[in-house]
Design a protein around this motif. Structure first.
Motif, PDB file in Angstrom:
ATOM      1  N   TYR A 295       0.823  -1.210   0.000  1.00 50.61           N
ATOM      2  CA  TYR A 295       0.000   0.000   0.000  1.00 50.61           C
ATOM      3  C   TYR A 295       0.857   1.260   0.000  1.00 50.61           C
ATOM      4  N   ASP A 296       1.840   1.300   0.899  1.00 46.86           N
ATOM      5  CA  ASP A 296       2.778   2.421   0.952  1.00 46.86           C
ATOM      6  C   ASP A 296       4.076   1.904   1.560  1.00 46.86           C
ATOM      7  N   LYS A 297       4.973   2.802   1.945  1.00 45.87           N
ATOM      8  CA  LYS A 297       6.269   2.378   2.463  1.00 45.87           C
ATOM      9  C   LYS A 297       6.146   1.661   3.803  1.00 45.87           C
ATOM     10  N   ASN A 298       4.998   1.791   4.471  1.00 44.05           N
ATOM     11  CA  ASN A 298       4.811   1.159   5.780  1.00 44.05           C
ATOM     12  C   ASN A 298       3.951  -0.095   5.721  1.00 44.05           C
ATOM     13  N   TRP A 299       2.850  -0.057   4.994  1.00 42.93           N
ATOM     14  CA  TRP A 299       1.859  -1.135   5.048  1.00 42.93           C
ATOM     15  C   TRP A 299       1.929  -2.046   3.815  1.00 42.93           C
ATOM     16  N   SER A 300       1.828  -3.347   4.060  1.00 42.30           N
ATOM     17  CA  SER A 300       1.736  -4.326   2.971  1.00 42.30           C
ATOM     18  C   SER A 300       0.819  -5.469   3.408  1.00 42.30           C
ATOM     19  N   PHE A 301       0.172  -6.093   2.421  1.00 38.55           N
ATOM     20  CA  PHE A 301      -0.806  -7.137   2.692  1.00 38.55           C
ATOM     21  C   PHE A 301      -0.544  -8.326   1.747  1.00 38.55           C
ATOM     22  N   SER A 302      -0.910  -9.512   2.192  1.00 39.09           N
ATOM     23  CA  SER A 302      -0.692 -10.696   1.362  1.00 39.09           C
ATOM     24  C   SER A 302      -1.824 -11.692   1.552  1.00 39.09           C
ATOM     25  N   LEU A 303      -2.081 -12.460   0.514  1.00 37.97           N
ATOM     26  CA  LEU A 303      -3.043 -13.557   0.552  1.00 37.97           C
ATOM     27  C   LEU A 303      -2.415 -14.736  -0.184  1.00 37.97           C
ATOM     28  N   LEU A 304      -2.220 -15.861   0.518  1.00 35.95           N
ATOM     29  CA  LEU A 304      -1.517 -17.011  -0.029  1.00 35.95           C
ATOM     30  C   LEU A 304      -2.398 -18.246  -0.002  1.00 35.95           C
ATOM     31  N   GLY A 305      -2.260 -19.062  -1.011  1.00 36.55           N
ATOM     32  CA  GLY A 305      -2.971 -20.341  -1.061  1.00 36.55           C
ATOM     33  C   GLY A 305      -2.008 -21.456  -1.437  1.00 36.55           C
ATOM     34  N   SER A 306      -2.075 -22.584  -0.741  1.00 35.06           N
ATOM     35  CA  SER A 306      -1.218 -23.729  -1.043  1.00 35.06           C
ATOM     36  C   SER A 306      -2.070 -24.968  -1.267  1.00 35.06           C
ATOM     37  N   ASN A 307      -1.548 -25.888  -2.071  1.00 32.82           N
ATOM     38  CA  ASN A 307      -2.268 -27.110  -2.450  1.00 32.82           C
ATOM     39  C   ASN A 307      -3.697 -26.767  -2.884  1.00 32.82           C
ATOM     40  N   LEU A 308      -3.804 -25.858  -3.824  1.00 35.80           N
ATOM     41  CA  LEU A 308      -5.113 -25.347  -4.222  1.00 35.80           C
ATOM     42  C   LEU A 308      -5.997 -26.407  -4.870  1.00 35.80           C
ATOM     43  N   LEU A 309      -5.401 -27.468  -5.402  1.00 39.86           N
ATOM     44  CA  LEU A 309      -6.197 -28.553  -5.986  1.00 39.86           C
ATOM     45  C   LEU A 309      -6.597 -29.578  -4.928  1.00 39.86           C
ATOM     46  N   ASP A 310      -6.225 -29.324  -3.687  1.00 42.25           N
ATOM     47  CA  ASP A 310      -6.574 -30.188  -2.553  1.00 42.25           C
ATOM     48  C   ASP A 310      -6.139 -31.643  -2.804  1.00 42.25           C
ATOM     49  N   LYS A 311      -4.897 -31.793  -3.218  1.00 48.26           N
ATOM     50  CA  LYS A 311      -4.354 -33.115  -3.516  1.00 48.26           C
ATOM     51  C   LYS A 311      -4.019 -33.860  -2.228  1.00 48.26           C
ATOM     52  N   GLU A 312      -4.405 -35.136  -2.142  1.00 49.92           N
ATOM     53  CA  GLU A 312      -4.015 -35.994  -1.024  1.00 49.92           C
ATOM     54  C   GLU A 312      -2.705 -36.694  -1.385  1.00 49.92           C
ATOM     55  N   TYR A 313      -1.705 -36.544  -0.519  1.00 52.59           N
ATOM     56  CA  TYR A 313      -0.417 -37.180  -0.790  1.00 52.59           C
ATOM     57  C   TYR A 313       0.246 -37.568   0.532  1.00 52.59           C
ATOM     58  N   ARG A 314       0.843 -38.751   0.520  1.00 45.64           N
ATOM     59  CA  ARG A 314       1.494 -39.279   1.725  1.00 45.64           C
ATOM     60  C   ARG A 314       2.938 -38.805   1.787  1.00 45.64           C
ATOM     61  N   THR A 315       3.376 -38.439   2.995  1.00 44.45           N
ATOM     62  CA  THR A 315       4.746 -38.021   3.221  1.00 44.45           C
ATOM     63  C   THR A 315       5.528 -39.025   4.054  1.00 44.45           C
ATOM     64  N   ASN A 316       4.836 -39.888   4.781  1.00 41.04           N
ATOM     65  CA  ASN A 316       5.497 -40.888   5.623  1.00 41.04           C
ATOM     66  C   ASN A 316       4.465 -41.928   6.029  1.00 41.04           C
ATOM     67  N   GLY A 317       4.904 -42.919   6.781  1.00 43.00           N
ATOM     68  CA  GLY A 317       3.979 -43.942   7.230  1.00 43.00           C
ATOM     69  C   GLY A 317       4.692 -45.073   7.920  1.00 43.00           C
ATOM     70  N   TYR A 318       3.927 -46.033   8.396  1.00 43.74           N
ATOM     71  CA  TYR A 318       4.466 -47.216   9.066  1.00 43.74           C
ATOM     72  C   TYR A 318       3.702 -48.443   8.593  1.00 43.74           C
ATOM     73  N   ASN A 319       4.450 -49.523   8.395  1.00 43.87           N
ATOM     74  CA  ASN A 319       3.858 -50.816   8.091  1.00 43.87           C
ATOM     75  C   ASN A 319       4.396 -51.802   9.123  1.00 43.87           C
ATOM     76  N   ILE A 320       3.636 -52.021  10.202  1.00 42.60           N
ATOM     77  CA  ILE A 320       4.071 -52.873  11.314  1.00 42.60           C
ATOM     78  C   ILE A 320       3.365 -54.209  11.172  1.00 42.60           C
ATOM     79  N   GLY A 321       4.021 -55.121  10.461  1.00 41.48           N
ATOM     80  CA  GLY A 321       3.402 -56.400  10.175  1.00 41.48           C
ATOM     81  C   GLY A 321       3.105 -57.228  11.407  1.00 41.48           C
ATOM     82  N   ALA A 322       3.935 -57.090  12.466  1.00 44.39           N
ATOM     83  CA  ALA A 322       3.739 -57.884  13.677  1.00 44.39           C
ATOM     84  C   ALA A 322       2.378 -57.613  14.304  1.00 44.39           C
ATOM     85  N   PHE A 323       1.861 -56.386  14.173  1.00 45.76           N
ATOM     86  CA  PHE A 323       0.582 -56.016  14.774  1.00 45.76           C
ATOM     87  C   PHE A 323      -0.513 -55.838  13.728  1.00 45.76           C
ATOM     88  N   GLY A 324      -0.174 -55.964  12.446  1.00 47.86           N
ATOM     89  CA  GLY A 324      -1.159 -55.711  11.407  1.00 47.86           C
ATOM     90  C   GLY A 324      -1.551 -54.254  11.326  1.00 47.86           C
TER      91      GLY A 324
END
Length: 344
Positions: A295-324
């Motif tokens: 707006y001026d030398k003092n004020w600024s504004f922002s609007l941000l959006g991430s994963n706008l397509l709302d994608k489901e994606y795995r980043t980690n996990g566990y497969n513990i076969g002993a307990f299923g």
């Protein structure tokens, strides 16, 4: 954790680390266009692990217990890691380079060990050594409007440190597990990376990158058998790429308005060392955007959006076969964020 026999476990442990390092860098101009660089780092690191892990026989985390691991051990690692580089200034716009360097990651002890059912878990895992060789270029074109950097690299790994689950059968004859550390003997990775920044006009900026990666285990010994051909690196996509486009304009109100749109994509990965096909993540892309208004030398504004397509994606996990148990952890869904800043 809780197994089928109603046995609870507690991991009580601490790792104390004392690390001392000396390092130095040196460069020398060999000729008007040639520069040689060298460096060396010495590391002396001592790790002390104190473990007092328990299997509780009551219902809940109280009652009588049995020590499944109780030790106080120390180990010292020493490493010399050199670096050598050579640069050639091909022109005022292009620089070529080649480098070779060694990296070091100290080993240690697993304070989640279970020495009653798996005595070897009290043994230290080895330090990891990485040797990397790289050639590349850094260039400026079109009077500074286009920047392009590229690199081709080859990396050799020795004693790759891996976090795994080790299964065993406890004294009650029930399958169980604990978090363990191990070393894969040898591995390598080769890849290519290209990044660019382009300013086709004074109010437009486009930047992006592409990367190709090929990884492979050369030696991975399990119960005396080399199973390297059946193993894969975790979180190592064969392809990654992304692009960002930004446009800046003079708004009717205020000093400046910037609009940014970005997209990045990566190919199939295995998030976990067990290479579970259920937890494996197929290739996916993420779309983001942002609006920045000053707006001026003092004020600024922002609007941000991430994963706008709302994608489901795995980043980690566990497969513990002993307990299923099969567990997946996901990245953030579609998100929006607004910001206000005041500069004094």
């Amino acid at each position: 954790f809780l197994n089928r026999a109603g046995l609870f476990g507690q991991t009580i442990g601490t790792v104390y680390t004392k690390s001392t390092a000396l390092y130095g860098d040196w460069s020398q101009t060999l000729a008007p266009r040639w520069t040689l660089g060298a460096g060396l780092r010495f590391t002396d690191e001592t790790k002390r692990a104190v473990a007092d892990n328990r299997a509780l026989l009551g219902i809940g985390f109280t009652g009588p217990f049995v020590n499944v691991a109780k030790f106080d051990k120390s180990i010292t690692f020493r490493n010399y890691s050199p670096k050598l580089s050579l640069e050639f200034k091909a022109s005022d716009e292009t620089k070529l380079y080649a480098s070779a360097a060694r990296g070091f990651k100290s080993g240690g002890y697993n304070i989640r060990a279970n020495t009653v059912s798996f005595p070897a878990s009290a043994n230290p895992f080895k330090d990891e050594i990485v040797d990397t060789y790289e050639v590349g270029s850094k260039s400026i074109f079109a009077g500074g409007k286009l920047l392009v950097n590229s690199a081709l690299f080859y990396t050799k790994y020795k004693n790759v440190q891996l976090s795994i689950f080790t299964s065993f059968t406890n004294a009650a004859g029930v399958s169980s597990f604990f978090g363990d550390f191990t070393n894969a003997g040898k591995a390598h990775a080769a890849g290519l990376e290209v990044e660019f920044a382009w300013k086709p006009a004074i109010d437009w900026t486009i930047n992006g990158h592409v990367a190709a990666l090929n990884t492979r285990y050369d030696e991975y010994i399990t119960r005396g058998v080399n199973v390297a051909d059946g193993q894969s690196f975790t979180n190592a996509p064969r392809f990654q790429g992304g692009i960002n486009i930004e446009h800046q304009m003079k708004p009717a109100i205020g000093e400046s308005l910037r609009i940014r749109v970005g997209y990045k994509h990566q190919s199939h990965v295995y998030p976990t060392t067990d290479l579970s096909p259920v937890i494996a993540q197929d290739g996916y892309g993420l779309l983001g955007a942002g609006l920045f208004w000053k707006y001026d030398k003092n004020w600024s504004f922002s609007l941000l959006g991430s994963n706008l397509l709302d994608k489901e994606y795995r980043t980690n996990g566990y497969n513990i076969g002993a307990f299923g148990i099969l567990t997946g952890f996901y990245g953030p869904p579609r998100q929006y964020r607004a910001g206000v800043a005041y500069n004094f």
